[in-house]
Design an enzyme around this catalytic site. Structure first.
Site, short mmCIF file in Angstrom:
data_model
loop_
_atom_site.label_atom_id
_atom_site.label_comp_id
_atom_site.label_asym_id
_atom_site.label_seq_id
_atom_site.Cartn_x
_atom_site.Cartn_y
_atom_site.Cartn_z
CE LYS A 146 -2.88 0.78 3.61
NZ LYS A 146 -2.79 2.11 4.25
CB SER A 147 3.85 2.28 1.93
OG SER A 147 3.33 2.16 3.22
NE ARG A 162 6.26 6.54 0.70
CZ ARG A 162 5.43 6.29 1.72
NH1 ARG A 162 4.35 5.57 1.53
NH2 ARG A 162 5.68 6.77 2.93
N GLY A 186 -4.97 8.01 5.51
CA GLY A 186 -4.05 8.96 6.11
C GLY A 186 -2.81 9.16 5.26
CG ASP A 212 0.22 0.16 9.57
OD1 ASP A 212 -0.13 1.03 10.38
OD2 ASP A 212 0.61 0.43 8.41
NE ARG A 223 -5.28 0.16 12.94
CZ ARG A 223 -4.62 0.40 11.83
NH1 ARG A 223 -3.32 0.50 11.85
NH2 ARG A 223 -5.25 0.54 10.69
NE ARG A 250 -2.87 -1.68 8.53
CZ ARG A 250 -2.48 -2.08 7.31
NH1 ARG A 250 -2.51 -3.35 6.98
NH2 ARG A 250 -2.05 -1.20 6.42
#
Ligand code: S3P
Length: 447
Positions: free
Chosen positions: A30-31, A35, A102, A325, A356, A401
């Protein structure tokens, strides 16, 4: 530009499973996918992306890049072409909506500010409750004129020029570091970010691949990144490696279900992301790693996980950024361990898609697992393999999550575990259901 994502929502339960087996390809990271859209949108030329994670969060970053002037084309599953703006974002007419993400909104705030454009930034209920000053404050020091809603979204950015700054983020956050570095690309002068605790370094690695000159000096647990602006990016292909954070769910599922033996292929192998694997191995997990090909400048690995009776440990607080995470699903592993697992240094968990820390504690309690919730810590008393009662319902609070962890805990439990809503799983891991089914996990929608 949006591929059709299969919608799944509502309540679901995970049934106690017999041995999980088989091999799955880890979903795209995902990161790196966020990007790819952001850097591709800023670059000069055409960025070809393969293996992109087509989750709701990432697609929102693609839509934002398109609204800012990039051309974003979907060529096939995971295949995207981004024709960049050469660093010239245009102020969009409509607000940029980042949904639940986020990472998308915070990185884009920096990237847009750096181009001198303006924009309005909005998100869903969860994202609109998350802190944005951690990004708008340093960008403001650079000259960006943000107005927020009490430090939250909606936020407005007025177009204008930036200058470089020296900045030490007060929290260990790759999002904050990345926002400042992306803004620095268009700022006049040098920006120096000093991070006392190293966080994921994908922005630095990908900026270098896009031809940006920056220096990274590591000193023990800290790093100093120096970038002289303005600089332009040159498009380059991005082959997205597998996501260690999403892979964590299948890994823990295999550890807690007797007889399991599974393999995840192509998982990114970056020390800033693999703290969970180190932790599970310290707990005694039978995990074998074999090297895979390099992708997007990152090493990858194939991860074989066999069922193991884990034992409780103390997870070092300084490891938290490398597995930030993964704590909800580590809590699930800890529930099945023998002995007590201490997890200190978790203050950032309270600022994620939901609180969380509280949500993970509630998940455990609902399923009959003793847990002490401190201000910034969790202490889980493991019940051993076969000892977790299950039968509880996890409230997901718009948090993907928590939803996935609330299902995984049911796979090894005495009775099925429920979650109230699975809709948010599509924000990070749309193939979760198919992957769990491929390994032999039974997840059932509830009326
Ligand atoms: C991310 C950084 C982390 C992580 C998030 C992705 C990134 O957030 O929780 O899921 O891609 O930079 P923080 O940097 O706020 O800890």
């Amino acid at each position: 530009m949006t591929p059709s994502l299969m919608r799944r929502e509502g309540a679901m339960r995970a049934l106690p499973a017999s041995a999980l087996s088989g091999s799955i390809k880890a979903p795209g990271d995902k990161s790196i996918s966020h990007r790819a859209f952001i850097l591709g949108g800023l670059a000069n030329g055409v960025t070809e992306v393969s293996g992109l994670l087509e989750s709701d969060d990432v697609i929102n970053s693609g839509k934002a890049a398109a609204a800012l002037g990039a051309t974003v084309e979907h060529l096939g599953p995971g295949q995207w072409r981004i024709t960049g703006t050469g660093g010239r974002f245009s102020t969009p007419e409509a607000p940029l909506d980042f949904g639940n993400a986020g990472t998308g909104v915070r990185l884009m705030m920096g990237a847009v500010a750096g181009t001198g454009a303006g924009a309005d930034f909005v998100g869903d209920e969860s994202l609109s409750s998350r802190p944005m000053r951690r990004v708008t404050d340093p960008l403001g020091e650079m000259g960006a004129r943000f107005t927020t809603t009490d430090g939250r979204l909606p936020a407005h950015l007025e177009a204008g020029p930036l200058t470089g700054i020296a900045y030490t983020p007060p929290i260990a956050s790759a999002q904050v570091k990345s926002a400042v570095l992306l803004a620095a690309l268009g700022a006049n002068g040098t920006t120096v970010v000093h991070e006392p605790q190293i966080t994921r370094d994908h922005t630095e690695t990908m900026l270098k691949a896009f031809g940006v000159s920056l220096s990274v000096k590591r000193d023990g647990p800290s790093a100093t990144i120096t970038l002289a602006g303005p600089q332009t990016l040159t498009a380059c292909p991005v082959d997205v490696p597998g996501d260690p954070s999403s892979s964590a769910f299948a890994m823990v599922a295999a550890l807690i279900v007797p007889g399991s033996d599974i393999t995840l292929t192509g998982v990114m192998d970056n020390p800033a992301r693999t703290g969970l694997i180190d932790t599970l191995r310290e707990m005694g997990a039978d995990i074998t790693l074999t090297p895979g090909p390099e992708m997007a400048g990152e090493k990858t690995m194939h991860v074989r996980v066999r069922h193991t009776q884990l034992r409780g440990i103390t997870v070092p607080a300084e490891r938290a950024p490398s597995m930030i995470d993964e704590y909800p699903v580590l809590c699930v592993a800890a529930a099945y361990a023998e002995g007590v697992t201490h997890m200190p240094g978790l203050e950032e968990l309270r600022a994620k898609e939901s609180d969380r820390l509280a949500g993970s504690a509630a998940l455990l309690r609902a399923n009959g697992v003793p847990v002490e919730e401190g201000e910034d810590s969790l202490v889980v008393t493991g019940m051993g393999v076969g000892g977790v009662p299950g039968g509880g319902e996890t409230l997901t609070h718009h948090d993907h999550r928590l939803a996935m962890s609330g299902l995984v805990i049911g796979l090894g439990a005495g009775s099925a575990a429920r979650v109230d809503d699975i809709a948010m799983i599509a924000t990070s891991y749309p193939d979760f259901f198919d992957d769990m089914a491929a390994l032999g996990g039974v997840l059932e929608p509830l009326p």
